[in-house]
Design an enzyme around this catalytic site. Structure first.
Site, PDB file in Angstrom:
ATOM      1  N   ARG A  68       0.843  -1.203   0.000  1.00  0.00           N
ATOM      2  CA  ARG A  68       0.000   0.000   0.000  1.00  0.00           C
ATOM      3  C   ARG A  68       0.882   1.259   0.000  1.00  0.00           C
ATOM      4  NH1 ARG A  68      -2.403   1.904   4.572  1.00  0.00           N
ATOM      5  NH2 ARG A  68      -2.665  -0.191   5.359  1.00  0.00           N
ATOM      6  N   TYR A 121     -14.928  14.970 -16.573  1.00  0.00           N
ATOM      7  CA  TYR A 121     -15.255  13.569 -16.333  1.00  0.00           C
ATOM      8  C   TYR A 121     -16.304  13.486 -15.222  1.00  0.00           C
ATOM      9  CZ  TYR A 121     -15.013   8.757 -15.000  1.00  0.00           C
ATOM     10  OH  TYR A 121     -15.364   7.479 -14.696  1.00  0.00           O
ATOM     11  N   ASP A 193      -6.122  17.416 -15.421  1.00  0.00           N
ATOM     12  CA  ASP A 193      -6.394  16.037 -15.827  1.00  0.00           C
ATOM     13  C   ASP A 193      -6.156  15.981 -17.338  1.00  0.00           C
ATOM     14  OD1 ASP A 193      -7.511  13.653 -16.757  1.00  0.00           O
ATOM     15  OD2 ASP A 193      -9.128  13.646 -15.271  1.00  0.00           O
ATOM     16  N   LYS A 218      -7.158   4.396 -19.501  1.00  0.00           N
ATOM     17  CA  LYS A 218      -7.469   4.817 -20.861  1.00  0.00           C
ATOM     18  C   LYS A 218      -6.248   4.589 -21.767  1.00  0.00           C
ATOM     19  CE  LYS A 218     -11.190   5.915 -18.674  1.00  0.00           C
ATOM     20  NZ  LYS A 218     -11.460   7.274 -18.165  1.00  0.00           N
TER      21      LYS A 218
END
Ligand SMILES: *Cc1c(COP(=O)(O)O)cnc(C)c1O
Length: 409
Positions: A68, A121, A193, A218
């Site tokens: 993590r 988005y 972004d 993507k």
């Protein structure tokens, strides 16, 4: 894109960095393709400074302790993405939204103000418009392609300007350099972004942005088989985010997905050339199609932001949006008829995808947009029968033929 980054002291071009960075032999393994390291935990260093570094993430490259915090396969991908974007450091996350939320929650607290793009988005848009208020974070959503709107909405407690360019799904382009100027003048951060563009077409850090976000799901992975996200910026910024957001909020990436995404990123330059060429061909074809009301593609000279796009992007990407004259019913009919395209959400995959937007769901019901904002968006960018296309890697003639058949009466 010719701007390169350093590799062993030499400036290398984008394609070379895409292949080499975060790849190749490592201590203990001569394998040219690094093995995926699917381990949750790592043997810790002896008691001493290295152990504290591993547990507290004090240095720029602490020893791995627990996945993590960090993981070798994830770090290899982080090295590659930082090099491709021209940033000092990167933090890879489980999804693009984990990257968006890490940047927002890691930088804003109760009483701060976020100046965000009104239409981006949908996950990010709803996070800003519907959820941040619950944490005492003030949000104003404006059209970030309009500098005057941005300046007018600044407040003394504004901490971040957040923009997505090109914007999903309407392909509005915001001027990154101009926004960076406003951010710098006001001592605040600009977050971009850049998922639609990828670092191959646009590099916001070089234009003055402080942090860049990508949904790796993507184009960067590019194969439609893994979720991921990344934040890229200065070493200090990324180190702080990793401690606060990855360790505490837990949106760490799977090492296997990181390995898949690093493998996908190797061919990003080649794939983007094809995505862009196919998208341009589709945009040109649709522009003259009688069933089509209008086409949004930043590569078309008639796109309202074509000039800004030409300045800050080296090509115009693989995404386009168009509106059918006959509205939603025509969009549904088309989506059900296509055979080469798939009717599916997401983007940047080898398969060409189409997705229609029922305007009432996306715009009319957005309580965080004013009636005046909705009117401008509907008239200038959306309306009934809006279809988003992610141009894939298939043959151009096959794609054109498929759309042509699907649009017949
Ligand atoms: C898909 C997408 C996201 C979210 O990414 P996930 O990997 O699906 O969480 C964020 N921004 C943009 C522009 C996107 O297209």
């Amino acid at each position: 894109m010719t701007t390169g980054n350093k590799e062993n002291g030499k400036t290398r071009h984008f394609e070379t960095l895409a292949v080499h960075t975060g790849a190749g032999p490592q201590e203990g393994s001569p394998a040219l393709v690094r093995p995926v390291q699917l381990s949750a935990s790592f043997a810790l260093p002896e008691f001493g400074p290295e152990l504290f570094d591993a547990l507290l993430l004090e240095s720029d490259r602490p020893p791995h302790a627990y996945s993590r915090w960090s993981n070798p396969s994830v770090r290899s991908l982080e090295d590659k993405l930082a090099a491709l974007e021209g940033g000092e450091a990167a933090m890879v996350t489980a999804t693009g939204m984990a990257a968006v939320s890490a940047v927002i929650l890691g930088n804003l607290k109760n009483g701060d103000h976020l100046l965000a793009q009104e239409l981006c988005y949908v996950g990010a848009q709803e996070l800003f418009g519907e959820q941040l208020q619950n944490y005492g974070i003030e949000v104003t959503m404006v059209d970030t392609s309009n500098l005057e709107q941005v300046k007018a909405a600044l407040k003394p407690n504004t901490k971040i300007i957040y923009c997505e360019t090109p914007a999903n799904p309407i392909l509005r382009i915001s001027d990154i350099k101009a926004l960076a100027g406003v951010a710098r003048q006001n001592g605040i951060k600009l977050v971009v972004d850049s998922t639609y563009a990828t670092p191959y077409l646009q590099q916001p850090l070089r234009l003055g942005a402080d942090l860049v976000i990508h949904s790796l799901t993507k184009y960067i992975n590019g194969h439609g088989d893994a979720l991921g996200g990344v934040v890229i910026g200065s070493q200090a910024e990324i180190k702080g985010l990793r401690k606060k957001m990855l360790v505490h909020l837990g949106g760490a990436a799977s090492p296997f997905n990181a390995w898949l995404i690093a493998r996908g990123a190797v061919t990003l330059p080649l794939r983007m050339e094809k995505h862009c060429a196919n998208a341009l061909a589709l945009a040109r074809y649709l522009t003259s199609h009688p069933a089509v009301e209008r086409v949004f593609y930043p590569g078309l000279p008639e796109h309202p932001h074509h000039q800004v796009a030409s300045r800050q992007m080296s090509a115009f990407g693989g995404m386009l949006t168009f509106q059918l004259r006959e509205g939603l019913s025509a969009a549904i009919k088309m989506a059900e008829r296509v055979k080469v395209f798939s009717y599916a959400t997401s983007l940047g995959h080898p398969h060409s995808l189409i997705f229609y937007y029922p305007t009432d769901l996306y715009i009319d019901q957005a309580a965080y947009l004013s009636e005046a904002q909705k009117k401008v968006i509907r008239e200038q960018w959306m309306g009934e029968g809006i279809v988003r296309v992610s141009a894939g890697l298939e043959n151009e003639a096959d794609l054109l033929e498929d759309l042509c058949s699907a649009l017949k009466d």
